[in-house]
Scaffold this active site. Sequence first.
Site, PDB file in Angstrom:
ATOM      1  N   SER A  90       0.854  -1.190   0.000  1.00 53.79           N
ATOM      2  CA  SER A  90       0.000   0.000   0.000  1.00 53.79           C
ATOM      3  C   SER A  90       0.880   1.226   0.000  1.00 53.79           C
ATOM      4  O   SER A  90       1.787   1.348   0.824  1.00 53.79           O
ATOM      5  CB  SER A  90      -0.918   0.016   1.224  1.00 53.79           C
ATOM      6  OG  SER A  90      -1.526   1.300   1.383  1.00 53.79           O
ATOM      7  N   SER A  92      -0.079   4.571   0.526  1.00 54.02           N
ATOM      8  CA  SER A  92      -0.343   5.469   1.647  1.00 54.02           C
ATOM      9  C   SER A  92       0.145   4.860   2.961  1.00 54.02           C
ATOM     10  O   SER A  92       0.697   5.559   3.821  1.00 54.02           O
ATOM     11  CB  SER A  92      -1.840   5.802   1.734  1.00 54.02           C
ATOM     12  OG  SER A  92      -2.611   4.647   1.993  1.00 54.02           O
ATOM     13  N   ASP A 252     -10.955   6.195  -0.851  1.00 56.56           N
ATOM     14  CA  ASP A 252      -9.640   6.542  -0.311  1.00 56.56           C
ATOM     15  C   ASP A 252      -9.509   8.056  -0.277  1.00 56.56           C
ATOM     16  O   ASP A 252      -9.776   8.737  -1.265  1.00 56.56           O
ATOM     17  CB  ASP A 252      -8.549   5.935  -1.196  1.00 56.56           C
ATOM     18  CG  ASP A 252      -7.178   5.933  -0.537  1.00 56.56           C
ATOM     19  OD1 ASP A 252      -6.926   6.812   0.311  1.00 56.56           O
ATOM     20  OD2 ASP A 252      -6.359   5.065  -0.881  1.00 56.56           O
ATOM     21  N   THR A 258      -0.794   2.723  -4.762  1.00 62.48           N
ATOM     22  CA  THR A 258      -0.817   1.549  -5.641  1.00 62.48           C
ATOM     23  C   THR A 258      -1.659   1.816  -6.889  1.00 62.48           C
ATOM     24  O   THR A 258      -1.378   1.271  -7.958  1.00 62.48           O
ATOM     25  CB  THR A 258      -1.352   0.314  -4.898  1.00 62.48           C
ATOM     26  OG1 THR A 258      -2.571   0.657  -4.225  1.00 62.48           O
ATOM     27  CG2 THR A 258      -0.335  -0.187  -3.880  1.00 62.48           C
TER      28      THR A 258
END
Length: 341
Positions: A90, A92, A252, A258
């Site tokens: 990921s 973030s 998100d 990603t």
Amino acid sequence: MRSRKTIHVISAHAEGEVGDVIVGGVTPPPGNTLWEQRSFIEKDKTLRNFMLNEPRGGVFRHVNLLVPPKHPDADAAFIIMEPEDTPPMSGSNSICVSTVLLDSGILPMQEPYTDIVLEAPGGLVYVRAECRDGKAQRIFVQNVPSFVDKINVSLEVEGLGTIMVDTAYGGDSFVIVDAQSLGFDIVESEAKAIAQLGVKITNAANEQLGFTHPTNPNWKHISFCAFCGPIETTDKGFSSKSAVAIQPGKVDRSPTGTAVSARMALMHAKGLMTVGQELMATSIIGSQFNGKIIETTQVNGHPAVIPQISGRGWITGTHQHMLDPDDPWPEGYKLSDTWGA
């Protein structure tokens, strides 16, 4: 206070997306590799439920478990727990983990740059942190190889009919759609509609298209739907808005590292982006990740790119999550008002 367990957490976010980091109170899960440890957490569910279910968690929360690295080149390792997935990588969350490791002093910081190697379940991640005044100001992440699976294929979606989509991998698997053709400008007021439709598109893509990673047969589903806005040309490459719908139904808050990686792989495969060019991705709340194609490579003979993403992370607090022996919901709970059906 009494508690059967006490889990120590440093909370953080990367460009708006929560990525808390467990720094104590949890022993490393069994497994000879980080992927085996990830798989244990996914199947066992004890830690996932405790941290992600209400009342301690919620659909907005991601949690990362720090574990000793398995790879000799890694300085630290982390396992990512998202609301419905335990993914290979990921963007973030890697920015949150890097920020916590450096800003809290778990790893030593050097100014103006600190280089560290993180091990994620999906592979090694190379990080350069731009540091100033004791703070990691910006995190540059060289991501795992990213590649396209399917280009411009038809997908039947209930309530929409036939739409054209792409599928790609950028450390996690995506079905990618054109936001404008679906009536979205990617603004905050559209968040609920994007989240709900994104889940429908993701589910349809898993049923009709599927996904298999060329070197990891255990990763065989599409996790997210990325709504991508129009591409504009900049002096360094391109810019675009995007929003990623995450199971069970949220958007998100960050541009999703990603997803930026997967989109750059797609643009490269379509001849729209070359090595050295950048993609500035803007999220639904206006935060930004900057992507760049570092080089080309292959994944088991499959054409791929090595992407870099960069963004900012901030620590928001520290927490000690506890479990009272008399708590009637030791694993927490989920309700359909926020978690979906």
